[in-house]
Design a protein around this motif. Sequence first.
Motif, PDB file in Angstrom:
ATOM      1  N   GLY A  27      -7.319  35.597  35.392  1.00 14.77           N
ATOM      2  CA  GLY A  27      -6.604  35.892  34.199  1.00 14.77           C
ATOM      3  C   GLY A  27      -5.889  34.278  33.842  1.00 14.77           C
ATOM      4  N   ASN A  28      -5.670  33.493  34.560  1.00 12.06           N
ATOM      5  CA  ASN A  28      -5.426  31.993  33.794  1.00 12.06           C
ATOM      6  C   ASN A  28      -6.634  31.526  33.301  1.00 12.06           C
ATOM      7  N   PHE A  29      -7.841  31.569  33.807  1.00 14.28           N
ATOM      8  CA  PHE A  29      -8.873  31.024  32.977  1.00 14.28           C
ATOM      9  C   PHE A  29      -9.149  31.859  31.726  1.00 14.28           C
ATOM     10  N   ALA A  30      -8.930  33.062  31.596  1.00 13.34           N
ATOM     11  CA  ALA A  30      -9.233  33.821  30.248  1.00 13.34           C
ATOM     12  C   ALA A  30      -8.197  33.208  29.196  1.00 13.34           C
ATOM     13  N   ASN A  31      -6.912  33.236  29.780  1.00 17.93           N
ATOM     14  CA  ASN A  31      -5.797  32.632  29.020  1.00 17.93           C
ATOM     15  C   ASN A  31      -5.873  31.411  28.400  1.00 17.93           C
ATOM     16  N   SER A  32      -6.265  30.318  29.231  1.00 23.87           N
ATOM     17  CA  SER A  32      -6.573  28.912  29.073  1.00 23.87           C
ATOM     18  C   SER A  32      -7.645  28.767  28.153  1.00 23.87           C
ATOM     19  N   GLY A  35      -7.774  32.557  25.328  1.00 29.78           N
ATOM     20  CA  GLY A  35      -6.593  33.315  24.877  1.00 29.78           C
ATOM     21  C   GLY A  35      -5.727  32.320  24.130  1.00 29.78           C
ATOM     22  N   ILE A  36      -4.381  32.546  24.351  1.00 30.60           N
ATOM     23  CA  ILE A  36      -3.385  32.002  23.546  1.00 30.60           C
ATOM     24  C   ILE A  36      -3.375  30.432  23.789  1.00 30.60           C
ATOM     25  N   MET A  37      -3.440  30.081  24.985  1.00 31.37           N
ATOM     26  CA  MET A  37      -3.361  28.757  25.234  1.00 31.37           C
ATOM     27  C   MET A  37      -4.565  27.877  24.403  1.00 31.37           C
ATOM     28  N   PHE A  60       4.687  32.441  26.748  1.00 39.97           N
ATOM     29  CA  PHE A  60       3.360  32.442  27.807  1.00 39.97           C
ATOM     30  C   PHE A  60       3.482  31.671  29.148  1.00 39.97           C
ATOM     31  N   TYR A  61       4.565  30.831  29.174  1.00 36.54           N
ATOM     32  CA  TYR A  61       4.679  29.981  30.376  1.00 36.54           C
ATOM     33  C   TYR A  61       5.667  31.221  31.439  1.00 36.54           C
ATOM     34  N   GLU A  62       6.583  31.496  30.601  1.00 33.32           N
ATOM     35  CA  GLU A  62       7.829  32.206  31.451  1.00 33.32           C
ATOM     36  C   GLU A  62       7.062  33.564  31.877  1.00 33.32           C
TER      37      GLU A  62
END
Length: 170
Positions: A27-32, A35-37, A60-62
Amino acid sequence: MSLSKLQEPLILAQLAGVIGSAVFAVGNFANSSTGIMAVLADSSTTELPLKYRLTMWRRFYERGKAFYAPMAVVSAASYGLVAYLSPTVRNSALFSTGMCMTALPFTLFGIGPTNNKLFALEERAKTGETSEAFDKNALGLLETWTGLNTIRFSLVGLGFLNGLKDLALM
């Protein structure tokens, strides 16, 4: 083939660790990465004003903190249970436990200073503060955050891969 009384909870605990750490890492890989990041930290994305980027980063962080931090804890606890239940995979399970647990102190001490700077910049941006130096600083911090997040999800990803290997051998 029937499982012994120890094998079933062991496999379930290992599976919980694998699923939790996979969700965290992937999930973190996809977002970073896509994704949005990836969009927020891209300095060539000029259509989105910086104050909105900073607000989106905070949201996104929260949301990530509320979702991914428990995943790291559940994964670490599950791998820890495996280490307790099975002497044959104890060292490997402890490695996975450690990799998943690193996400929390790394977030506090490794990423925390960048988070705090981004929070402060977001507050300043809400008041309308902007300049070329301000924008450059904010974009640099978003890029730094993305790099630090890559380290964090890679550590948990190592726990996931190790846990997956152990699951395949059970």
